[in-house]
Design a protein around this motif. Structure first.
Motif, PDB file in Angstrom:
ATOM      1  N   HIS A   1       0.018  -2.199  -7.145  1.00 34.79           N
ATOM      2  CA  HIS A   1      -0.936  -2.105  -7.996  1.00 34.79           C
ATOM      3  C   HIS A   1      -2.508  -2.798  -8.343  1.00 34.79           C
ATOM      4  O   HIS A   1      -3.251  -2.933  -8.711  1.00 34.79           O
ATOM      5  N   ARG A   2      -2.530  -3.905  -7.479  1.00 36.90           N
ATOM      6  CA  ARG A   2      -3.609  -5.013  -7.289  1.00 36.90           C
ATOM      7  C   ARG A   2      -3.926  -4.726  -5.893  1.00 36.90           C
ATOM      8  O   ARG A   2      -3.608  -5.731  -5.274  1.00 36.90           O
ATOM      9  N   ALA A   3      -4.742  -4.049  -5.587  1.00 34.04           N
ATOM     10  CA  ALA A   3      -5.594  -4.428  -4.270  1.00 34.04           C
ATOM     11  C   ALA A   3      -4.399  -4.491  -3.835  1.00 34.04           C
ATOM     12  O   ALA A   3      -4.467  -5.192  -2.004  1.00 34.04           O
ATOM     13  N   GLU A   4      -3.069  -3.207  -3.325  1.00 30.38           N
ATOM     14  CA  GLU A   4      -2.087  -3.078  -2.421  1.00 30.38           C
ATOM     15  C   GLU A   4      -3.089  -1.978  -1.172  1.00 30.38           C
ATOM     16  O   GLU A   4      -2.775  -1.185  -1.735  1.00 30.38           O
TER      17      GLU A   4
ATOM     18  N   ASP B   1      -4.894   0.477  -3.790  1.00 32.60           N
ATOM     19  CA  ASP B   1      -4.815   1.127  -5.104  1.00 32.60           C
ATOM     20  C   ASP B   1      -4.414   0.061  -5.706  1.00 32.60           C
ATOM     21  O   ASP B   1      -3.926  -1.463  -5.763  1.00 32.60           O
ATOM     22  N   ASP B   2      -5.814   0.020  -6.469  1.00 34.08           N
ATOM     23  CA  ASP B   2      -6.116  -1.505  -6.955  1.00 34.08           C
ATOM     24  C   ASP B   2      -5.915  -0.721  -8.953  1.00 34.08           C
ATOM     25  O   ASP B   2      -6.939  -0.881  -9.956  1.00 34.08           O
TER      26      ASP B   2
ATOM     27  N   LYS C   1      -4.944  -1.458 -11.105  1.00 34.79           N
ATOM     28  CA  LYS C   1      -4.795  -2.155 -12.600  1.00 34.79           C
ATOM     29  C   LYS C   1      -5.550  -2.807 -12.840  1.00 34.79           C
ATOM     30  O   LYS C   1      -6.654  -3.041 -13.920  1.00 34.79           O
ATOM     31  N   ALA C   2      -6.895  -2.333 -11.892  1.00 30.38           N
ATOM     32  CA  ALA C   2      -8.256  -2.361 -12.238  1.00 30.38           C
ATOM     33  C   ALA C   2      -8.712  -1.516 -13.421  1.00 30.38           C
ATOM     34  O   ALA C   2      -9.532  -0.524 -13.676  1.00 30.38           O
TER      35      ALA C   2
ATOM     36  N   SER D   1     -12.697  -5.530  -5.821  1.00 27.28           N
ATOM     37  CA  SER D   1     -12.118  -4.348  -5.161  1.00 27.28           C
ATOM     38  C   SER D   1     -13.712  -4.161  -4.017  1.00 27.28           C
ATOM     39  O   SER D   1     -13.391  -4.103  -2.766  1.00 27.28           O
TER      40      SER D   1
ATOM     41  N   ALA E   1     -10.018   1.904  -7.682  1.00 24.45           N
ATOM     42  CA  ALA E   1     -10.173   1.102  -9.339  1.00 24.45           C
ATOM     43  C   ALA E   1     -10.882   1.807 -10.102  1.00 24.45           C
ATOM     44  O   ALA E   1     -12.487   1.427 -10.128  1.00 24.45           O
TER      45      ALA E   1
END
Length: 482
Positions: free
Chosen positions: A327-330, A342-343, A345-346, A355, A453
């Motif tokens: 979940h970090r710019a995935e 999928d970010d 976490k932002a 992102s 994000a």
């Protein structure tokens, strides 16, 4: 700490930090009393404790009564879960009763510093608005390559209280610490601490940007202070830090006493070397996650690790062996030439910015709980990269208003959810996410990125950012026909 033997300690919150606090208090001879609004949470905590370790469970009303008791059954200390706000009624009552308020980090720090569980450990603390988890995990990887008995803990992995009791013994704590945890840990003085960056976040909890920054600065009070010099607030905190040594990290060429990037290579100029000595660590292209934020996190982790003995080869091996958390710019999928990233976490505007400016045209999926943050500067900066925007969550209207001011030509779709206060739409969170991703897919064309994000927290609709990210991935799968 020896005074805690026989003391009655009220532990507020039976969640993540509760069991470790109870175990430490029991080991110190105290009598823990756990208070929570959820009886099932207390029961789960009690069931999770090792054999021979116990605690009394009470509701919040009973806890309030106990705080007023001045007799033999009085409360001697309060250990609070980090999420409890200072202005909550129970904590105000504890303060009025003259009781000390500690978080689980403060409890662990005092117990460790007093040698209650063997010689004190080496504490390496990581904080910042964004990048904490990545940097802490990188730090753990580097220290392990250097042969240290290290454990990532705090806001990730085990709570610090549980690490003190872990077997085999952990000698180095790579502790991710949130602003909440630091607020409740006033005496904590990590051996090395790093503030990555400071941007608006959790202002609803701290009350002001000044109080939020002051909490972050707590990690810079030990032997070595590290901070991101590209961030004006973090840089100022570094200048003001009482530490005996200060190390800056930057994306440009490092000055003496800093880490930075020279000709595409992460480079150190620290450790008593001459002014002209540059020690290469590894090429920036080898850092994961890629991009400026990942490189800065890697530099910060290297600075902290090298402050406790890691060498350049340990840094290179540790960073190359590091795996980015979910979940970090995935990248979730590419469908019809459109990338779905999928970010989740932002969870604040500062994190979303990285992102959104990673390159290319974006269809932005945003919204949730802004926690008092101002989204206008972000929207003004990223307006030119937006193909369209889909907004969900309780504070979506505030983002929509910012878009109308700074990006009036960008198409915007707002989607109500059944989790909204007073919203008419009865959708479940997954249904809302399905609609949001479908709308984003209609806006996107080949070469675009549909980017989750949110710039906001998730708890208005989802359990946490991980739940939100998984919901996004499931919705992307439906767009792809799976």
């Amino acid at each position: 700490m020896s005074d805690l033997a026989g003391a009655r300690v009220l532990v507020l919150g039976a969640g993540v930090s509760g069991p470790g606090a109870v175990r430490i208090l029991h080991a110190l001879g105290a009598e823990p009393v756990v208070a929570d609004s959820r009886p099932d949470a207390v029961e789960l905590l009690q069931a999770s404790l090792p054999e021979g370790v116990g605690c009394t469970g009470v509701g919040l009303d009973r806890a309030a009564e106990m705080l007023l008791d001045t007799g033999p059954g009085r409360i001697d200390l309060v250990v609070t879960s980090p999420g409890w706000r200072p202005d909550s009624p129970l904590l105000r009552s504890a303060t009025e009763a003259g009781l000390e308020l500690w978080g689980d980090v403060e409890l662990a720090w005092r117990a460790d510093a007093a040698g209650m569980f063997g010689p004190p450990r080496t504490w390496l603390a990581v904080t910042g608005t964004n990048g904490k988890t990545t940097t802490t995990s990188m730090l753990e990887s580097i220290c392990r390559e250097a042969g240290m008995a290290v454990r990532a803990c705090g806001n990730i992995g085990l709570p610090v209280t549980e690490v003190l009791l872990a077997e085999p013994r952990v000698e180095v704590l790579a502790a991710e610490l949130s602003s909440f945890q630091l607020h409740w840990a006033p005496s904590c003085r990590p051996d090395v601490g790093v503030v990555l960056n400071v941007a608006e976040d959790h202002l609803d909890w701290h009350g002001s940007m000044e109080a939020y920054a002051a909490a972050k600065a707590q990690v810079l009070t030990g032997r070595v202070a590290v901070a991101g010099n590209d961030d004006p607030i973090a840089s100022r905190l570094l200048e003001e830090a009482p530490a005996s040594a200060r190390i800056g990290v930057r994306l440009g060429a490092p000055r003496h006493g800093e880490l930075g990037v020279v000709d595409g290579v992460l480079t150190a100029r620290i450790g008593g070397r001459g002014d002209d000595d540059e020690v290469p660590l590894l090429p920036a292209v080898d850092v994961r996650p890629p991009g400026p934020a990942g490189v800065l996190d890697a530099l910060a982790a290297a600075a902290v690790a090298m402050s406790v003995g890691a060498e350049a080869e340990h840094v290179a091996a540790g960073l190359r062996g590091f795996t980015v958390a979910a979940h970090r710019a995935e990248l979730v999928d590419t469908v019809d030439g459109v990338r779905y990233v999928d970010d989740s976490k932002a969870t604040n505007p500062h994190a979303a910015r990285t992102s959104l400016l990673a390159g290319g045209t974006m269809v932005w999926l945003a919204g949730g709980l802004l926690k008092g943050a101002d989204v206008d500067p972000l929207v003004a900066e990223v307006a030119d990269v937006l193909r369209g925007v889909v907004l969900i969550g309780r504070d979506r209207a505030r983002i929509a208003e910012a878009l109308s001011r700074h990006a009036p030509g960008v198409p915007v779709v707002e989607l109500a959810s059944g989790d909204d206060d007073g919203a008419a739409a009865p959708d479940e969170p997954q249904q809302t996410m399905d609609r949001a991703v479908a709308e984003a897919a209609r806006m996107a064309t080949g070469g675009d990125t549909v980017l989750l994000a949110p710039a906001a927290a998730s708890m208005d609709m989802f359990t946490d950012y991980g739940h939100r990210g998984r919901s996004f991935a499931l919705a992307v799968g439906r767009v792809a026909g799976r």
